[in-house]
Design a protein around this motif. Structure first.
Motif, PDB file in Angstrom:
ATOM      1  N   UNK A   1       5.289  -2.895  18.769  1.00 40.76           N
ATOM      2  CA  UNK A   1       4.063  -3.641  18.501  1.00 40.76           C
ATOM      3  C   UNK A   1       2.997  -2.688  17.985  1.00 40.76           C
ATOM      4  N   UNK A   2       2.362  -3.094  16.890  1.00 37.92           N
ATOM      5  CA  UNK A   2       1.245  -2.337  16.333  1.00 37.92           C
ATOM      6  C   UNK A   2      -0.027  -3.006  16.819  1.00 37.92           C
ATOM      7  N   UNK A   3      -0.664  -2.415  17.849  1.00 44.07           N
ATOM      8  CA  UNK A   3      -1.822  -3.041  18.483  1.00 44.07           C
ATOM      9  C   UNK A   3      -2.999  -3.187  17.536  1.00 44.07           C
ATOM     10  N   UNK A   4      -3.193  -2.221  16.669  1.00 46.16           N
ATOM     11  CA  UNK A   4      -4.337  -2.284  15.767  1.00 46.16           C
ATOM     12  C   UNK A   4      -4.225  -3.453  14.793  1.00 46.16           C
ATOM     13  N   UNK A   5      -3.015  -3.669  14.288  1.00 48.79           N
ATOM     14  CA  UNK A   5      -2.820  -4.749  13.322  1.00 48.79           C
ATOM     15  C   UNK A   5      -2.384  -6.052  13.949  1.00 48.79           C
ATOM     16  N   UNK A   6      -2.157  -6.039  15.280  1.00 45.58           N
ATOM     17  CA  UNK A   6      -1.744  -7.244  16.012  1.00 45.58           C
ATOM     18  C   UNK A   6      -0.459  -7.855  15.444  1.00 45.58           C
ATOM     19  N   UNK A   7       0.496  -6.998  15.122  1.00 42.23           N
ATOM     20  CA  UNK A   7       1.798  -7.476  14.669  1.00 42.23           C
ATOM     21  C   UNK A   7       2.882  -6.715  15.418  1.00 42.23           C
ATOM     22  N   UNK A   8       4.092  -7.261  15.430  1.00 42.94           N
ATOM     23  CA  UNK A   8       5.192  -6.610  16.119  1.00 42.94           C
ATOM     24  C   UNK A   8       6.520  -7.206  15.731  1.00 42.94           C
ATOM     25  N   UNK A   9       7.574  -6.732  16.388  1.00 38.12           N
ATOM     26  CA  UNK A   9       8.907  -7.223  16.089  1.00 38.12           C
ATOM     27  C   UNK A   9       9.915  -6.579  17.015  1.00 38.12           C
ATOM     28  N   UNK A  10      11.193  -6.844  16.718  1.00 37.87           N
ATOM     29  CA  UNK A  10      12.238  -6.305  17.579  1.00 37.87           C
ATOM     30  C   UNK A  10      13.265  -5.481  16.818  1.00 37.87           C
TER      31      UNK A  10
END
Length: 331
Positions: free
Chosen positions: A53-62
């Motif tokens: 998860x990229x907290x700064x950009x508020x995106x993530x994945x698996x």
């Protein structure tokens, strides 16, 4: 789908980001606790438990596929092709680009020069309620002294400052917080290493207790309250220089004997939130989860420990004043 098969897609979806980076871009990974990593290019990107998860950009994945598409802007087909056959060439290209984009190194650190006399600093600290014995002790340790801010281009050039220094294991000053004696000037010396923040050591260097504060003045205030009230406590006092965990984690790594921490952070929203974050951080780290952590913000409505100290001094003065008046009336 044109260009890639269903079998290729199914195969690359099984590749998690950690495995991908370990195999092809190990220089990108930075350990951040047991089973937890961040990356060089994106400090707020966290990899843990098979997900990222990229907290700064508020995106993530698996998966690594999600990462290449969302973080590096690759098209779906290009990302699949990259994961099935062109990974090494792409990794070398990306590493070279990432290295070129790294921020320049920090300024070399030089501690502020020590003034021959510290009368201004002593007067400033006593005005903040700091006990003379605490001031004397810290001056003797070389972690507290007076200096002049040097920067000919700054309007604050030549300003008298009180320096709160932090030393490494060899006794070398690696950090310096400067606070104006007769002004509101406030700055850390360029190149300061926050891992070695202001620290008042315990009388017993092997003490297993640590008190944590946001600012050096609060650590000094806590020591002054002990001098005034006669507490029987011998532990380390460490300033975070704010609410960052950098100084704390580094201190615990250098002092594995610590088994008890009291968080004396400010009595405001930022301090309360930071205390919760620090407790969770230590509880989730196998190196520090055994440490008993408690939260003890300043009481009696005080914002921080210097505020508490000043209130304590004022209350003492009022009581003495009332006692003198009662004595005068009784004569």
């Amino acid at each position: 789908m044109p260009g890639v098969s269903e079998e290729q897609i199914a195969r690359v979806r099984k590749i998690d980001l950690l495995s991908y980076l370990q195999a092809y871009e190990p220089g990108e990974l930075k350990p951040d606790g047991p089973g937890r990593y961040t990356t060089v290019s994106h400090g707020s990107l966290v990899i843990s438990n098979g997900k990222w998860r990229w907290n700064r950009g508020q995106i993530g994945g698996s998966s690594a596929l999600d990462y290449l598409i969302k973080m590096r802007g690759m098209g779906f087909v290009a990302a699949v092709e990259h994961l099935t056959g062109e990974r090494a060439d792409y990794a070398r290209t990306y590493q070279a680009r990432a290295k070129a984009e790294l921020p320049p190194p920090k300024y070399p650190f030089y501690p502020p020069r020590v003034c021959r006399y510290a009368t201004g600093a002593v007067s400033y600290l006593q005005g903040r309620g700091i006990h003379p014995e605490v001031i004397r002790h810290c001056i003797q340790l070389g972690i507290l002294y007076e200096s002049r801010y040097y920067n000919p281009k700054s309007e604050h050039h030549g300003t008298a400052v009180c320096v709160f220094a932090g030393k490494d294991e060899a006794g070398v000053i690696r950090f310096a917080a400067m606070r104006g004696i007769a002004s509101d000037f406030k700055r850390d010396k360029a190149g300061s290493d926050k891992r070695f923040n202001f620290h008042i050591p315990a009388s017993n260097p092997h003490s297993r207790h640590l008190a944590l504060f946001e600012a050096p003045i609060d650590a000094l205030s806590h020591a002054s309250l002990q001098q005034r009230d006669g507490w029987k406590w011998d532990g380390h006092r460490l300033s975070l220089g704010g609410t960052s965990e950098v100084a704390l984690i580094s201190f615990l790594e250098r002092n594995p004997q610590i088994c008890r921490i009291v968080l004396h952070l400010d009595n405001d929203m930022a301090g309360i939130a930071a205390a919760r974050k620090i407790k969770a951080r230590l509880a989730g780290d196998s190196r520090f989860c055994r440490i008993r952590v408690s939260v003890n913000p300043p009481h009696r409505g005080a914002k921080d420990y210097n505020d508490l100290l000043i209130r304590d001094i004022e209350q003492d003065r009022e009581q003495k004043h009332h006692s003198r008046r009662r004595a005068a009336f009784s004569i």
